[in-house]
Every structure is written in C-alpha cells, then in structure tokens.
Design a protein around this motif. Structure first.
Motif, PDB file in Angstrom:
ATOM      1  N   MET A 157      38.585  47.209  41.627  1.00  0.00           N
ATOM      2  CA  MET A 157      39.364  47.377  42.874  1.00  0.00           C
ATOM      3  C   MET A 157      40.472  46.328  42.947  1.00  0.00           C
ATOM      4  N   LYS A 158      40.096  45.086  42.626  1.00  0.00           N
ATOM      5  CA  LYS A 158      41.070  43.983  42.694  1.00  0.00           C
ATOM      6  C   LYS A 158      42.200  44.200  41.685  1.00  0.00           C
ATOM      7  N   MET A 159      41.859  44.573  40.460  1.00  0.00           N
ATOM      8  CA  MET A 159      42.859  44.784  39.413  1.00  0.00           C
ATOM      9  C   MET A 159      43.772  45.974  39.746  1.00  0.00           C
ATOM     10  N   GLN A 160      43.178  46.992  40.382  1.00  0.00           N
ATOM     11  CA  GLN A 160      43.976  48.150  40.786  1.00  0.00           C
ATOM     12  C   GLN A 160      45.012  47.727  41.830  1.00  0.00           C
ATOM     13  N   ASP A 161      44.580  46.854  42.783  1.00  0.00           N
ATOM     14  CA  ASP A 161      45.512  46.349  43.798  1.00  0.00           C
ATOM     15  C   ASP A 161      46.632  45.533  43.148  1.00  0.00           C
ATOM     16  N   LEU A 162      46.260  44.710  42.154  1.00  0.00           N
ATOM     17  CA  LEU A 162      47.232  43.793  41.563  1.00  0.00           C
ATOM     18  C   LEU A 162      48.155  44.472  40.560  1.00  0.00           C
ATOM     19  N   TYR A 163      47.581  45.324  39.705  1.00  0.00           N
ATOM     20  CA  TYR A 163      48.363  45.847  38.580  1.00  0.00           C
ATOM     21  C   TYR A 163      48.428  47.370  38.494  1.00  0.00           C
ATOM     22  N   GLY A 164      47.421  48.070  39.062  1.00  0.00           N
ATOM     23  CA  GLY A 164      47.371  49.541  38.927  1.00  0.00           C
ATOM     24  C   GLY A 164      46.881  49.974  37.561  1.00  0.00           C
ATOM     25  N   ASP A 165      46.811  51.293  37.363  1.00  0.00           N
ATOM     26  CA  ASP A 165      46.393  51.895  36.077  1.00  0.00           C
ATOM     27  C   ASP A 165      45.045  51.393  35.573  1.00  0.00           C
ATOM     28  N   VAL A 166      44.095  51.209  36.474  1.00  0.00           N
ATOM     29  CA  VAL A 166      42.770  50.737  36.064  1.00  0.00           C
ATOM     30  C   VAL A 166      41.868  51.930  35.744  1.00  0.00           C
ATOM     31  N   ALA A 167      41.113  51.782  34.669  1.00  0.00           N
ATOM     32  CA  ALA A 167      40.030  52.735  34.379  1.00  0.00           C
ATOM     33  C   ALA A 167      38.745  51.937  34.241  1.00  0.00           C
ATOM     34  N   ILE A 168      37.645  52.450  34.791  1.00  0.00           N
ATOM     35  CA  ILE A 168      36.359  51.777  34.643  1.00  0.00           C
ATOM     36  C   ILE A 168      35.399  52.707  33.914  1.00  0.00           C
ATOM     37  N   ALA A 169      34.700  52.167  32.924  1.00  0.00           N
ATOM     38  CA  ALA A 169      33.778  52.982  32.128  1.00  0.00           C
ATOM     39  C   ALA A 169      32.353  52.509  32.359  1.00  0.00           C
ATOM     40  N   ASP A 170      31.467  53.451  32.655  1.00  0.00           N
ATOM     41  CA  ASP A 170      30.050  53.161  32.863  1.00  0.00           C
ATOM     42  C   ASP A 170      29.336  53.374  31.531  1.00  0.00           C
ATOM     43  N   LEU A 171      29.013  52.276  30.876  1.00  0.00           N
ATOM     44  CA  LEU A 171      28.390  52.357  29.546  1.00  0.00           C
ATOM     45  C   LEU A 171      26.892  52.048  29.628  1.00  0.00           C
ATOM     46  N   ASP A 172      26.365  52.086  30.862  1.00  0.00           N
ATOM     47  CA  ASP A 172      24.969  51.698  31.082  1.00  0.00           C
ATOM     48  C   ASP A 172      24.029  52.801  30.594  1.00  0.00           C
ATOM     49  N   ILE A 173      23.201  52.475  29.619  1.00  0.00           N
ATOM     50  CA  ILE A 173      22.202  53.449  29.165  1.00  0.00           C
ATOM     51  C   ILE A 173      20.803  52.988  29.560  1.00  0.00           C
ATOM     52  N   VAL A 174      20.732  51.990  30.463  1.00  0.00           N
ATOM     53  CA  VAL A 174      19.432  51.413  30.814  1.00  0.00           C
ATOM     54  C   VAL A 174      19.023  51.771  32.237  1.00  0.00           C
ATOM     55  N   ASN A 175      19.867  51.455  33.204  1.00  0.00           N
ATOM     56  CA  ASN A 175      19.501  51.617  34.610  1.00  0.00           C
ATOM     57  C   ASN A 175      19.734  53.042  35.097  1.00  0.00           C
TER      58      ASN A 175
END
Lengths: 226, 352
Positions: free
Chosen positions: A27-45
């Motif tokens: 969220m913070k990086m999107q506010d500051l710079y834009g073009d953020v992608a977040i990847a959920d690589l969690d195979i545990v929880n």
C-alpha cells in the motif's frame, strides 16, 4: 523508504507477521511510486493470506498474484497451486514487485524455483522478526531460521524488519524488545535493520529512536471483530 | 509467566503438554495441522510419545489403547477426520476411557472446504457414534481460552472416565493471540481401573472392553454411563453472559461467532439499544440456566452460528417457548457479518 528496488521478497518465521507487513508495504509503495504488484507465494498457511484482501488491494491499483485458481476461488482449498503469472513478475520490468513468501524454511522452498531469475537482478530480501513468537526470542533462534531460509531458497537476506507486536495488545515495550533482538541479529549477521514496523493505532513511538526507519502500519489482515 | 504470541493450534498443543499429556496420536488435516506439527516437535522433548497414524480411525484406537493403559492422551483433527473417529469414540464411551479430542472444524458436509465453520455441533455434543451418550464439549473463543479449556478437558476426562471434546472452528486454530502457557505438570492420576498390570492381584484382570453380550451387564454399563453424564450435566456447565438481564434482544453464540456478536453489542450500545449475549462455553452440558436471567418482555432470542442451524435446537429447548427464537447463520466458510446481525435484531425490535 528503504532502497527502492524492483523486487522485494518478504520471508521469516511463520506467524511473524510477514503478510501484514507485505500488504502494508505494498500500500505504501503504491502511494509513493505506483505500479505495485504483490505475489502470494505462501504454500504453508491456509488463512490470513494476501489473497483474502485482494479486492481491497486491487481497488488501490495493486496487482495481486496468487493461485492459478484465482484469488477468491483459492480461499477455500488447500492446494499450493502457484500461478504462472509469477514468471511474468520476475521476467518483466513493468511492476514494482513484493513477494510474500510462506513461513519458515519450508515456505521459502517455493522461492527456490524462481532463484535463477533473481540472481541476475538487484533484489531485496527482508527477514521479518517478531520477538514475541516463542520460537524466535533469541538471536540464535532467529539466525537458525535465517540460515534455513537462505539454504532452501538459494537466496541471501539483505535486510531485517522488526515487526514485534502482540496484535491488539501491542505496547511500546514490545517494539523495544523487538529492537533489541533485531539489533543483536544485525550485529551477528552484518545485515542492517531496514524498518521497525508498528501498529499506528496502538503504539506511540514518541521520541523513541527505532532501529531502522519507523514504518507505521494498520491491521489490514485481521477482521475488526477478531 | 510471560505472554507469548501463539496460534490457537500451537497453543492447544502446548497446553496439552503442560497438562501432562504423554501421548498424541493423529493424522494431519487443514486447518489444524499446526497442532500435529507442534506435537511432533515438542512432545518427544517432554518425554512423551508422538505418533502419526495411518488414518483417523487408526489414531482413535491408538488413543483407546493408551487411554486404557492409563496414559493422559490426546488426539486432534478437523471435521471429516472427526467423522472417521466416531467408531473409536463410541468404543471409548463403552470402555470408559478418558481422553481429549480436539476438533478444529471446517466447512462441511463431506470433504467440504478448509474455511472456518460451526456445523459440527451435533456431531460433537450428541456423539456421532452408536449407543446412548453425549460428549462433554468445550468451545473456546480465544487462544488463552484454548489453553485453559484443553487443560480443564483432561481433568474432566479423567474424573468421569470418558472422551471430552474441545471444539474450535478453523479461525480458532489459525488466529494468533497473546497467551500464557503454565509450566508442565506431571500428573499422577489414580486410575485403579487401568490395564497397566499394576492394580490387581496375580490371576485377576482389569478389562478394557466395548462389547457386553449379556443384556443385564450391558444395561448396567449404560446406567453407569448415564449416571456419570447426569453428574456432568449438574456440575460441569460453563458459560459467559454479557448484559443479558436488561436486554431487549439476547444473542446466543459460541466460539469465534461470539466475538462477532460482541462487536454487534458494542455497535448496538452506541445506538442506545439494549442487547445481550449468552456464550455457552460448555456446549454439552448446554447452559440452560443462563436463560433464566432473560427478562420477561425480551423481544427475541437469536442464535448466531456459522452453520445452517444446529445449536438453535438447544436454544429452543432452553427457551421453552418463553420468547420467540430466531436464527442467523452463514455456511460454506463464509463469515458472520456483524452489520447484518445488527440489522436483523433492529428489524425485530422495529416489529418487522
């Protein structure tokens, strides 16, 4: 706000608050710079995953990559089916990518599949530390997980996040306890503390000098009634 | 004792070890696998025995064997896994074997899904096996209560010689909260009935048995089971009430649903509305006495469950026609929406 590199990988002991930090950071990086992608690589929880708040992140213009089955449909099954979209995140330069990795060395195993893309580019890999978790109370214990994560992922950690909290009972003393631990780990590894994250609603830092930059967060992953 | 931040699943396992449990048998299933993982790692360090069985059915009979030999024993699973354990559970009722069974429930029926649900109420309170029995069943609403109730469940199981259930939903198991785990106690429970070779003279036997071919012997056993259940019903009731005496609407909710309802109560209070909560902590025995606190002109009692309506049947039996009984439920793993519950209550108050 740290070093802005194209890819930031979030690892740590499970239950340390990696996902809460990762989504707040996105969220913070999107506010500051834009073009953020977040990847959920969690195979545990199975629960408290980035995909649960995909809609909120997407409304902010953040791209959410999780399961091949989709963010919503993957909520109700326990199948670590990573999306082929992940390759795009590592191979193209369109996005500022944040990668939320599953807990412990076992969670970091999923990362090794992408390690060959990463060694050729500049990336940050931050280890989230919560001194209130029973298994990461001492520098020795944190470093044992640290080494396990590096070993399984074939990648190197280059930053520490002190994310020591007690959910809704967090006090400044928790942040301080985490600071002491993060500094001890930093002294042993030679790797800097990048942020001390804290829940803005609950903790008043005042004049307290945190290790690394202070990073104010809100509880995004926890329902208001829980 | 310093507070630590733990997942419900981890805290349950740590509490069992602190309560002096020496044996764990189980089979992994989401969303309770962290419990088994914790046990695999920590129980041997405490001198205990962890064994992953080949199935839930096998695990339930390993519990039967260890419990019959006098061990403090625990197993854990999630909904479809508990369905598989029913045969072992009814055999343990018959044989008089104390044990603790944890169910971190998920969406059903069938294999269902991995999301939180409360649709195992019938299976956990009535007992899903054959024969005449109920299960003492405790439902924690926080991680600290997971710790306290698991420890309590062992004592109840030993006292009455029967399986005791601890029922949480997936959220109880997965959520993280501060909690304190007391230090491990070594339990020297007096179990003169145990088949451990220590309690009877040479040539005599302690028998652990779930088959009684003679009608009078089986009837006498049933009467003994019923006597113990009656004593439990009279002495082991646990519940919490919030603002019930003055309430125009009384909700009944257990486990994590009760937390959503507490959120409803604070919203109602802010609007000047009088609403209260009965939170059963023991689901069986059900806290019928708590309903006597409700005022005569209360408008409705609303059961709130993450199911299609199971506990609501016990609510009707406790209300006995004194007030209208309504139901709010979600299933499939969908969450209770506090605002929807509040709207339903306001519609009833408004005469809709």
């Amino acid at each position: 706000m740290g070093r802005k590199l194209r890819l930031t990988i979030i690892v740590g002991h499970y239950g340390s608050g990696k996902t809460e930090f990762a989504v707040n950071y996105a969220m913070k990086m999107q506010d500051l710079y834009g073009d953020v992608a977040i990847a959920d690589l969690d195979i545990v929880n199975p629960y408290f995953r980035t995909r649960e708040i995909a809609e909120r992140l997407e409304n902010k213009g953040i791209r959410v990559i999780s399961s091949v089955i989709g963010n919503k449909d993957s909520l109700s099954i326990s199948a670590p089916a990573l999306s082929p979209e992940l390759n795009g995140l590592f191979q193209t330069e369109k996005y500022f990518g944040i990668i939320d990795v599953g807990g412990n060395p076992v969670g970091a195993t999923a990362l090794a599949r992408f390690a060959h893309y990463l060694v050729e580019q500049d990336y940050n890999m931050y280890m989230v530390v919560n001194a209130n978790r029973p298994e990461t109370q001492s520098a020795d214990e944190v470093i044992a997980f640290w080494e396990g994560i590096e070993d399984k992922s074939n990648l190197k950690i280059n930053g520490i996040i002190n994310n020591t909290h007690m959910i809704r009972q967090t006090a400044l003393e928790d942040v301080r306890r985490g600071d002491r631990l993060a500094k001890a780990v930093s002294a042993r590894t030679g790797i800097p503390v990048i942020y001390t994250s804290y829940i803005e609603e609950m903790v008043e830092l005042g004049a307290y000098q945190t290790a690394g930059e202070p990073f104010a967060m809100e509880l995004l992953m926890r329902p208001e009634w829980l | 004792m310093a507070k630590k931040l733990m997942k419900g699943n981890e805290a349950i396992a740590a509490a069992a070890i602190s309560a002096g449990a020496t044996h764990f048998f189980g089979y992994p299933i989401t969303p309770q696998s962290e419990l088994i993982e914790y046990m695999a790692r920590e129980l041997p360090k405490a001198g205990g025995c962890f064994l992953q069985a080949e199935s839930e059915v096998a695990a339930s009979y390993m519990v039967y064997g260890a419990g019959g030999a006098g061990a403090r024993v625990i197993t854990s699973t999630s909904s479809p896994g508990l369905a598989l354990k029913q045969e072992g559970l009814t055999y343990m009722i018959s044989a008089g074997i104390p044990c603790v069974v944890v169910n971190i429930s998920r969406g059903g029926p069938g294999l269902g899904n991995i999301l939180p649900a409360q649709s195992d109420y019938f299976m956990c309170t009535r007992g899903g096996g054959n024969g005449d029995y109920y299960h003492p069943c405790f439902a924690p609403a926080s991680v600290q209560e997971c710790v306290d109730l698991v420890r309590h469940a062992f004592d109840v199981a030993d006292k009455y010689r029967m399986p005791v259930l601890v029922l949480g939903d997936g959220m109880t198991g997965q959520m993280m909260e501060p909690c304190e785990i007391p230090p491990r106690q070594e339990v020297k429970a007096d179990k003169p009935w145990a088949a451990d070779g220590n309690h009877v003279a040479r040539g005599e036997h302690n028998r652990i048995n779930a088959m009684d071919l003679q009608a009078d012997v089986l009837e006498a056993k049933n009467e003994d089971i019923q006597r113990r259940l009656k004593e439990i019903a009279e002495t082991e009731v646990m519940y919490e009430t919030v603002d019930v005496e003055d309430a125009d609407i009384v909700f009944v909710a257990y486990g994590t649903s009760s937390r959503a309802v507490k959120n409803v109560l604070s919203k109602a209070k802010a609007e000047g509305l009088k609403m209260g909560l009965i939170r059963p902590i023991s689901l069986w025995p059900f806290p019928t006495e708590a309903f006597d606190k409700i005022k005569k002109d209360c408008k409705a009692v609303i059961a709130v469950e993450q199911s299609c309506g199971q506990m609501v049947e016990d609510v009707r039996l406790a209300v006995l026609g004194r007030w209208p009984v309504e139901f709010y439920g979600r299933s499939g793993g969908n969450p209770i929406i506090p605002d929807d519950v509040l709207k339903m209550a306001k519609d009833i108050l408004g005469g809709k």
